[in-house]
Each structure stands twice: as C-alpha cells, then as structure tokens.
Write an enzyme that holds these catalytic residues in place. Structure first.
Site, PDB file in Angstrom:
ATOM      1  N   ARG A 141       7.896   5.711  -3.054  1.00 36.30           N
ATOM      2  CA  ARG A 141       7.613   7.025  -2.464  1.00 36.30           C
ATOM      3  C   ARG A 141       8.943   7.743  -2.262  1.00 36.30           C
ATOM      4  O   ARG A 141       9.669   7.506  -1.292  1.00 36.30           O
ATOM      5  CB  ARG A 141       6.828   6.844  -1.162  1.00 36.30           C
ATOM      6  CG  ARG A 141       5.511   6.094  -1.434  1.00 36.30           C
ATOM      7  CD  ARG A 141       4.727   5.765  -0.200  1.00 36.30           C
ATOM      8  NE  ARG A 141       3.625   4.856  -0.542  1.00 36.30           N
ATOM      9  CZ  ARG A 141       2.801   4.310   0.329  1.00 36.30           C
ATOM     10  NH1 ARG A 141       2.937   4.591   1.627  1.00 36.30           N
ATOM     11  NH2 ARG A 141       1.846   3.488  -0.061  1.00 36.30           N
ATOM     12  N   HIS A 164      -5.320   4.849  -3.665  1.00 31.99           N
ATOM     13  CA  HIS A 164      -4.495   4.881  -2.455  1.00 31.99           C
ATOM     14  C   HIS A 164      -3.946   6.285  -2.195  1.00 31.99           C
ATOM     15  O   HIS A 164      -2.831   6.464  -1.715  1.00 31.99           O
ATOM     16  CB  HIS A 164      -3.340   3.878  -2.570  1.00 31.99           C
ATOM     17  CG  HIS A 164      -2.968   3.228  -1.270  1.00 31.99           C
ATOM     18  ND1 HIS A 164      -3.415   1.982  -0.914  1.00 31.99           N
ATOM     19  CD2 HIS A 164      -2.192   3.644  -0.236  1.00 31.99           C
ATOM     20  CE1 HIS A 164      -2.920   1.654   0.273  1.00 31.99           C
ATOM     21  NE2 HIS A 164      -2.186   2.656   0.710  1.00 31.99           N
TER      22      HIS A 164
END
Length: 350
Positions: free
Chosen positions: A155, A247
């Site tokens: 991320r 997700h």
C-alpha cells in the site's frame, strides 16, 4: 459522506482508509465494474408493500447487508468500532468485528448487535483457536476467516507516509507484539505492514480451514474468494458461506473486480452455500446488482467508517439508513416486492 470524511481526517489516516495497493488498479476497477452492471427492471408488479428483510447465515437482517471488518476504527473516532456496532444494531444488520479491532469483541457483542468475528490466522495456530473461543464466549454469531492476506499488500500511500498507529489505538485482540505497529519506520515503509507480517501466518492452507471447521459449531465464512475452484473447495471443507472479495483493492493489485468474479462463483456453487459480495459497494443499487447476480447479500466496509468519522454512531447510522432507503427504492423500481424477487432480475453488461 466520503467527501466530508476526506476533508476532516488527517492525511495519513485518510490514505490508510481510502487507499489501495500498488497502482490502485483494482481499487478503481471495483467501481468501474459495478457501474457496468445494468439491471433489467420488471413492470406491472404490485410493489405497494416492498420489503427489504432477509436472512444472512440463517439469522434475520433488515436488509441484505452486513458491515464489513475494517481495522483500527478508533483512528477516525474515539469510540471506534463500539459506535459502529451500535449503528449496525440500530440498522438491523450484522456487524463484523475484526481481529484488528481497536475495541474488544466483548464490548461489541454487549451492544446487542449481531456480531460476526473476522479472523486473521496468527502464526501460532493455537492462538487462532483461542481467539475463536474468546469470540464464541462473547456471543458472536459467525466466524469469518480472511484468506487473501498471506501478508499485507504493498500500500504505497502508507509506505510514503511511513504510517504507524498513534499510541491510543491498539489491536484489542492482540495482547502482545503490537509495538511494531506504533513505531514509525526509518524509511518508506508501513509499520502496519511490518506488524501484520510478524503477527499473522503466510502458511494458512485448506488444512487450517478444516481444522477451524472442526473447532467451531458457528457458521464459518471464508472471505477473499475470487476463483470458482476455491469456492467449491470451501464447500467441500464445510463452510457455510463465501465472501467474493478482493479486499477492497488492498491486496493483489490487478485482481479481478469482485462483481466480475461473482457470477462464476455463484454458478460453480449451485446454491450449496451462501454467497456474499464485498468490495466496491457504495449504494442501494449496488446491493440490488449483487442480488441480481446471485449473491445472498453484501458486505460494506468504507462507507460506515466515513460516517463514523463525521459523526460517530449517528454518522455511521445515517450511512446505513441511506443505504437502506436506496435499496428499497431500487428494489421497488425494479419491480421487486421483496428480496427473493431480486434474484430473478436479468442484468446486462455495458
């Protein structure tokens, strides 16, 4: 609510909540794919008594929606998951307490909400079973095993921000080993990613699912399934439901949008277990789209947290109220008097 929350949250918290992995291709694709699904409404049907009630995992719900697990909600409001669970209870929908909840599961079930417990598989399998026992003793109604996180996806927003938890936010179900999550890394990296790698196992297998099935009599749900073959294997292991999920675009960047994977999984399972959809749900119309494609219901993650950031319990409740109002409106305008009729709608892909 999304825009309002983005305006008030600290930049690093906003990026943690809003961001995805990699180039955020899947994050963006979830919405684009949802918007490509067009419904074919039916007419001249009596919808004067249009009802949104259903059952999820055998329990009644006011609409085919459950609140998805979102980690560390005290980042956005002092009461965190506690306020969100109360909002879910008021809305008549299940609330999913996460392994990384910042409020203990015992306090969440005490709200009266129908609570599901989401499990990340710890490195010590005995700890996994201890968490399940703790959740059962607290009165949860289902165990939701997340299966798409051998480690946290890259991320990049969090890495650039060197994101770490503030001291007042803790993983309530991990009594030890959480220090790494609060220690800002020296270079571009995420403290949460380091903590996740240290705390959870990358060796979760079907044998683990079978062992968990043996350990609990509660409904068992696998979250993070995108391949029909995996959905079939899940049923063979005795699970009660699968959540078709990427997700929220936070794990494998480039993974198929969840709504695109949904029809293949529904077809492969042939009604042998419940199918839920997660990732990209932002409106009541999206809920109807999922039902028309064969889902039993949906999980919604980020939107209630946007509401939580704006107004605590009242804000999260407002988001769920809006979702319910939109769903009833879409259901009736599509010619469906109840949720079961939604599964008979045809869809077209643009």
């Amino acid at each position: 609510m999304e825009r309002a929350a983005a305006a008030v949250l600290p930049a690093d918290v906003r990026d943690f909540l809003f961001g995805g992995s990699g180039a955020e291709t899947t994050l963006d694709a979830n919405r684009a794919a949802m918007d490509r699904v067009f419904l074919v409404p039916r007419v001249l049907r009596d919808v004067s008594r249009c009802t949104t009630g259903t059952t999820l995992l055998g329990r009644p719900a006011r609409m085919p929606v459950a609140v998805a697990p979102v980690a560390y909600q005290r980042l956005v409001h002092p009461e965190g998951e506690l306020a969100a669970a109360r909002a879910a209870h008021a809305a008549g929908v299940p609330f999913t307490a996460g392994s990384l909840s910042s409020v203990p599961v015992e306090r969440l079930t005490a709200t009266g909400a129908a609570v599901w417990f989401q499990l990340y598989w710890p490195r010590a399998s005995g700890h996994a079973f201890d968490l399940v026992t703790r959740a059962e003793d607290a009165g949860v109604e289902a165990i939701v095993l997340t299966v798409d996180v051998p480690w946290m996806g890259r991320r990049l927003r969090d890495m650039r921000n060197r994101f770490a938890l503030p001291d007042h936010v803790r993983a309530a179900h991990l009594a030890a080993g959480t220090t790494a999550a609060h220690r800002a890394p020296a270079g571009p990296s995420s403290a949460l990613a380091a903590h996740t790698d240290a705390a959870f196992s990358a060796s979760l297998t079907w044998a683990s699912v079978a062992a968990l099935r043996e350990r609990t009599r509660l409904p068992l749900v696998l979250k993070g399934v995108l391949a029909p073959e995996d959905a079939v294997r899940a049923v063979e292991c005795g699970v009660d439901a699968v959540v078709v999920s990427n997700h929220g675009g936070r794990q494998l960047d480039g993974a198929v949008p969840s709504v695109d994977a949904l029809p293949g999984i529904v077809a492969a399972l042939g009604g042998r277990c419940e199918v839920l959809l997660d990732s990209g749900v932002r409106s009541g119309t999206d809920v109807l789209r999922a039902l028309a494609l064969g889902a039993r219901g949906v999980l919604v993650g980020r939107p209630p947290v946007w509401g939580l950031a704006m107004g605590g319990e009242a804000g999260a409740r407002r988001v769920l109220e809006l979702l319910g109002d939109e769903f009833r409106d879409a259901l009736g305008l599509a010619g469906c008097a109840d949720v079961s009729a939604a599964g008979e709608l045809r869809t077209l892909r643009r």
